[in-house]
Design a protein around this motif. Sequence first.
Motif, short mmCIF file in Angstrom:
data_model
loop_
_atom_site.label_atom_id
_atom_site.label_comp_id
_atom_site.label_asym_id
_atom_site.label_seq_id
_atom_site.Cartn_x
_atom_site.Cartn_y
_atom_site.Cartn_z
N PRO A 4 -31.90 -6.54 -26.01
CA PRO A 4 -31.45 -6.26 -27.11
C PRO A 4 -29.61 -6.23 -26.96
CG PRO A 4 -33.11 -4.96 -26.76
CD PRO A 4 -32.87 -5.57 -25.54
N LYS A 5 -29.02 -6.86 -27.80
CA LYS A 5 -27.48 -6.55 -27.91
C LYS A 5 -27.29 -5.17 -27.85
CE LYS A 5 -26.54 -11.33 -29.48
NZ LYS A 5 -26.11 -12.25 -30.74
N THR A 6 -26.06 -4.87 -27.20
CA THR A 6 -25.48 -3.60 -26.97
C THR A 6 -24.19 -3.75 -27.65
OG1 THR A 6 -25.05 -3.73 -24.92
CG2 THR A 6 -27.02 -2.64 -25.53
N GLN A 13 -27.01 -0.96 -34.56
CA GLN A 13 -27.06 -1.19 -33.13
C GLN A 13 -27.10 0.22 -32.44
OE1 GLN A 13 -27.88 -4.08 -30.79
NE2 GLN A 13 -29.02 -4.29 -32.78
N GLY A 17 -29.99 -1.36 -30.57
CA GLY A 17 -29.12 -1.75 -29.46
C GLY A 17 -29.22 -0.50 -28.27
N ASP A 41 -31.82 -7.74 -32.59
CA ASP A 41 -30.81 -8.52 -31.84
C ASP A 41 -29.41 -8.56 -32.28
OD1 ASP A 41 -30.62 -10.29 -33.80
OD2 ASP A 41 -31.09 -12.18 -32.98
N GLY A 42 -29.03 -7.36 -33.37
CA GLY A 42 -27.84 -7.39 -33.70
C GLY A 42 -27.53 -7.94 -35.12
#
Length: 576
Positions: A4-6, A13, A17, A41-42
């Motif tokens: 997962p995008k952070t 997030q 995230g 995923d954001g």
Amino acid sequence: MSTPKTDSTWRSQQWFGASGTPGFAHRSWMRSQGHPDRVFDGRPVIGICNTFSELTPCNGHLREIAEHVKRGVLEAGGQPFEFPVMSLGETIVRPTSMLFRNLVSMDVEESIRANPLDGVVLLCGCDKTTPALMMGAASCDIPTIVVSGGPMLNGSYRGQKIGSGTSLWSMADDVRAGRMSEQEFRNVESCMSRSAGHCNTMGTASTMASVVEALGIGLPGNASIPAVDARRRVLARDAGARIVELVREDVRMSDILTREAFENAIRVNAAIGGSTNAVVHLLALAGRIEVELSLEDFDRNGATIPLLVNLMPAGDHLMEDLFEAGGLLAVMRELGDLLHQDAITVSGGRVRDNVADAEIWDSDVITSLAAPIAENAGIAVLRGNLAPGGAIIKPVAATEALLQHRGRAVVFHGADDLRARIDDPDLDVDESSVLILHGVGPRGYPGMPEIGNLPIPKKLLRAGIRDMVRISDARMSGTAYGTVVLHVTPEGAVGGPLSLVRDGDFIVLDVPARTLTLDVPPAELEARRSQSRPEKRRGGYLQLFDEHVLQADQGVDFDFLVGRRGVEVTGDNHWE
Ligand code: FES
């Protein structure tokens, strides 16, 4: 499996995230509903705040509407999550739905803040659900769009158009006067409410749906598309797509709900003959979003606006007719420079863009500015020794001859007293009397119910009297009408002068002069003033309400809820 995008700046997030135990917890349990990686995923996460309830029949179709919002959110690359909040069915909830408006707003505010939401779509319809959801969201101040459920189709009985509430009140008078049988009265029930949707008159629900559109916090068309019309689904879908863009553009509720937006709402409310309830709801909403708004602003902005819409309770038609006649956009276009045309709206356009193509298709339903149904349609704010904190009246729903009136008071001490004595043949009352009801304000009842349109005494109804001056600290249903002074502040239960009126006192109502006077010497009033205060209610929500509710001139909000608190949350629910 992708990570997962952070690095996204979306608020969601902070949950989806996150790494470690909290991130696992935030995602894993959500996956039980079948969500793949890309959900986390954001992309913008949109909450759909739903007041669906089978006990709120006006909102009974909102789960279907929510599905259309979801389609729009997904099309635009967002991720929708629907969540329920407490719902309020106007005709069901006791003692009055207004008692719980602030409670619902707390539910909405805390639900938004506590969850991973970047934007929110508010689904509402029945009277209090609209202000409650807007108030809660305003205190959070994230991107927000309101989608109203839409009005019911027109009611019809024996060839006559019948409207929610309005026709009920007049037929109830017919039954009490012996002009209609109980069985006929019952037969009308299913003729009045014949489809999904909220009340089809210009009552509080239609008023608030119009206010939503006038404020710019709903998409163009929000006010009048019938609940069962396919175009209501299209509007919901468009709202789903648009909220994702608003999140990306970071357009927050406070960017839309400006002072100009509130002035537009007040002026539109006058032009449509909207409900007096808009006053307390707009004052409360302004308080939440931190826009300066006072009772006088309703008179200053709305009083000289002409009535352009011929809908019950002030007129003949219903919301379906308004939609066919061009909808609220046509009204707003006709108002022209009487509105702030540059105000921005959630559509991405300004008011002038939204109304550019609107037209009036039926001039019996929507009239032109040049030939209005009535002049001076806004709410009048009254002051005087009977209402030092203000009171309101809707002159266009009143009998003109009664707008300047001096009459003897017939006083009722609370709703039970009214119920017990109003039809007493020995009641000392005539058509020139002024009916006074106190003890039915925010703290008194409690909850400030819609009983300000006191019934006309049966013996006067039978003599053909249909209107009298009535004064109370209550509210009135937006579907009701008459020479009714409402929201008298301070209310009787906190020692307001309304509680000092005695039978036979002379009351002077002068709407053109904006005064409401109790013609009793100050020394006599002082002598009547009791030191007693209402007993405090102890325990549960009623105690909270009793201790914190503000008076009508401040929107009946709770003192501790006024203002924006944002959505920052410190701390997580699990250790790293
Ligand atoms: Fe729900 Fe009128 S009762 S809108």
